[in-house]
Design a protein around this motif. Structure first.
Motif, PDB file in Angstrom:
ATOM      1  N   ARG A 416       0.812  -1.221   0.000  1.00  0.00           N
ATOM      2  CA  ARG A 416       0.000   0.000   0.000  1.00  0.00           C
ATOM      3  C   ARG A 416       0.847   1.272   0.000  1.00  0.00           C
ATOM      4  O   ARG A 416       0.661   2.135  -0.869  1.00  0.00           O
ATOM      5  CB  ARG A 416      -0.952  -0.009   1.204  1.00  0.00           C
ATOM      6  N   VAL A 420       1.105   4.145  -3.138  1.00  0.00           N
ATOM      7  CA  VAL A 420       0.769   5.552  -2.938  1.00  0.00           C
ATOM      8  C   VAL A 420       1.989   6.434  -3.191  1.00  0.00           C
ATOM      9  O   VAL A 420       1.947   7.387  -3.975  1.00  0.00           O
ATOM     10  CB  VAL A 420       0.220   5.785  -1.519  1.00  0.00           C
ATOM     11  N   ASN A 477      -1.395   7.757   3.970  1.00  0.00           N
ATOM     12  CA  ASN A 477      -2.315   8.065   2.874  1.00  0.00           C
ATOM     13  C   ASN A 477      -3.102   9.332   3.156  1.00  0.00           C
ATOM     14  O   ASN A 477      -3.368  10.132   2.247  1.00  0.00           O
ATOM     15  CB  ASN A 477      -3.268   6.897   2.645  1.00  0.00           C
TER      16      ASN A 477
END
Length: 529
Positions: A416, A420, A477
């Protein structure tokens, strides 16, 4: 932009996103593959709409290479320097440019004129953009093969992975707007990796990787993993490393030598190997690219910049000649004002040291999953510690990692922040206002869709998970959104043309934190599996 957000409607991803565990597994490939083809068609239509979009200097680079290969004989290709954008890719890519130059000359002769510097007629733009779209069919074919060669029990995951790669924001930004031919070459890489899944495909896997190296030498960073895996599984007996498979060694060695002989042999015959290698490996370039790639040296440069401001208070010595180098981000010899300078030898040593850790694990456990993990970690090490790394090289990590991102949820937790940080780090490549909504909407849409789908499909790990990385990814994020807004919009509104390098520094440093955290998390998963 409507096309971007309609992908989910045209391509039915609901069966993938829904967390179901059927008692029986689909026995046909057709259930999954049509959506891959539909996705290719819709994505190609979107890319046709982007023909008039921004194009970087790489567009002129490849136009000039068309002119070089069309106008001159092969023995003059690596000496020609009418333009500053000299040919610096291996011979197979030069031959690819020569093939493209044949129809290019018929469409617009100015396109292949050596003296037509910065030539960009509409015919030239359309032709070069179209060649990228057509060459990307190789990526589609490789992903189709990857899904088809996957065991039936995990084919749903493989299909989601294939879609995520095909629709990658990296290819849209780098190839179809910025302008390069990466998707085609990653197609060769994925073919090679997929073939390595079975014993019968190992020889062809090695041959394809050798061909890939003759297209673009950046893949040398992955070569150690290929060497160890093919040596361990194809050249040596699986029962004992002391029992070489002589016939297999001869077949693999002969095949690879034949590939490199076909590519480099003529230039060796003409006595041009030194010139060719000087073009391929220009070590005179500085440690950092004009825009810092999000790696360890971005953090190092950022710390040096902070120490410059703190030097009067900490009574630190500053090298005044280095101030311009560390603040302007120009290509060339990079010097640091406070911290010690970094040499190519140190970069090579660190890269090799961290690759050896992955290769040792691969030697002891030569499975396909371990092989792809070793490829990913070799990509990580080269990106994080390499000399003059380009931000575009992050695909060298993201693409191999994608193939095993759904092995379990601990792998996904490491993927993840990489996705990103890696894709956001490409945003500075497109700095014009009209491309801002395209890159932002497409990338955010991709992240929301595929990270959600991946989260639904990733199985629980067999070992106990550490949730710290999950919490970090959530916070990371969340911060990335205001960072993008500031660097792309607010900074310009507040400072106009002042402090131009500040948004780049913020983006690079912040993305470096994400890539490094992802690397540490994946190292833990890989070495403990």
């Amino acid at each position: 932009m409507t096309s971007t957000f309609s992908l989910g409607k045209v391509i039915d991803l609901k069966p993938i996103a829904r967390e179901i565990r059927p008692k029986t597994v689909p026995s046909t490939q057709e259930q999954y593959h049509p959506t891959l083809w539909q996705c290719t068609v819709v994505a190609a239509a979107l890319k046709v709409l982007l023909l008039p979009a921004y194009k970087s200097t790489d567009f002129e680079v490849h136009r000039n290479w068309l002119a070089i290969t069309h106008s001159l004989p092969p023995w003059a290709w690596y000496y020609e320097k009418t333009s500053e954008w000299t040919l610096d890719y291996p011979p197979f890519f030069a031959a690819f440019e020569w093939l493209l130059s044949q129809p290019a000359a018929l469409i617009d002769s100015g396109m292949v004129d050596l003296n037509s510097l910065n030539y960009s007629s509409w015919a030239t733009i359309s032709f070069q953009r179209a060649t990228v779209i057509i060459s990307e069919l190789l990526l589609f074919a490789s992903l189709y093969f990857f899904v088809a060669s996957t065991p039936l029990g995990t084919r749903k995951q493989s299909h989601a992975i294939a879609l995520s790669i095909l629709l990658s924001p990296g290819f849209l930004i780098i190839d179809h707007i910025h302008f390069q031919y990466n998707a085609m070459m990653y197609g060769i890489l994925i073919f090679s990796i997929a073939l390595a899944r079975t014993d019968s495909g190992l020889l062809l896997s090695g041959i394809l990787f050798a061909i890939l190296l003759c297209f673009k030498h950046i893949y040398l960073y992955l070569a150690p993993a290929y060497f160890v895996y093919l040596l361990r599984t194809y050249c040596l007996s699986r029962e004992s490393v002391f029992r070489p498979q002589v016939l297999n060694c001869l077949k693999l060695g002969t095949s690879i030598l034949a590939v490199f002989g076909a590519a480099f042999g003529p230039f060796g015959y003409w006595g041009q190997m030194q010139q060719l290698l000087a073009r391929l490996f220009p070590f005179s370039r500085g440690l950092c690219h004009a825009y810092w790639a999000p790696n360890m040296w971005a953090i190092y440069s950022f710390v040096d910049r902070v120490l410059i401001m703190a030097a009067p208070y900490l009574k630190l010595n500053i090298n005044p000649e280095a101030l311009q180098s560390v603040t302007r981000g120009l290509v060339g010899d990079t010097s640091f004002a406070v911290l010690p300078n970094v040499s190519p030898k140190l970069c090579f040593t660190l890269t090799l040291a961290f690759q050896i850790q992955a290769l040792t694990r691969l030697w002891l456990k030569p499975t396909w999953d371990t092989f792809v993990g070793a490829l990913t970690l070799c990509g990580y090490a080269s990106f994080l510690f390499g000399w003059h790394v380009h931000e575009k090289a992050i695909l060298l990590v993201i693409i191999p990692f994608s193939l095993i991102a759904l092995k379990d949820r601990s792998y996904l937790a490491s993927f993840r922040p990489l996705a990103v940080a890696g894709y956001i780090s490409l945003f500075p490549l497109l700095f014009t206002a009209q491309e801002y909504p395209i890159k932002t909407a497409y990338t955010i849409g991709w992240l929301i869709l595929f990270l959600y789908v991946f989260d639904r499909l990733a199985p629980a790990p067999s070992r106990q998970r550490v949730f710290l990385l999950d919490r970090f990814a959530l916070l990371y994020n969340a911060i990335s959104v205001p960072l993008m807004i500031y660097c792309s919009l607010v900074h310009q509104m507040l400072f106009r043309d002042k402090y131009e390098f500040l948004p780049l520094m913020f983006t690079s440093t912040y993305c470096a934190v994400g890539v490094i955290t992802s690397w540490i998390g994946f190292m833990v998963c890989y070495l403990s599996s």
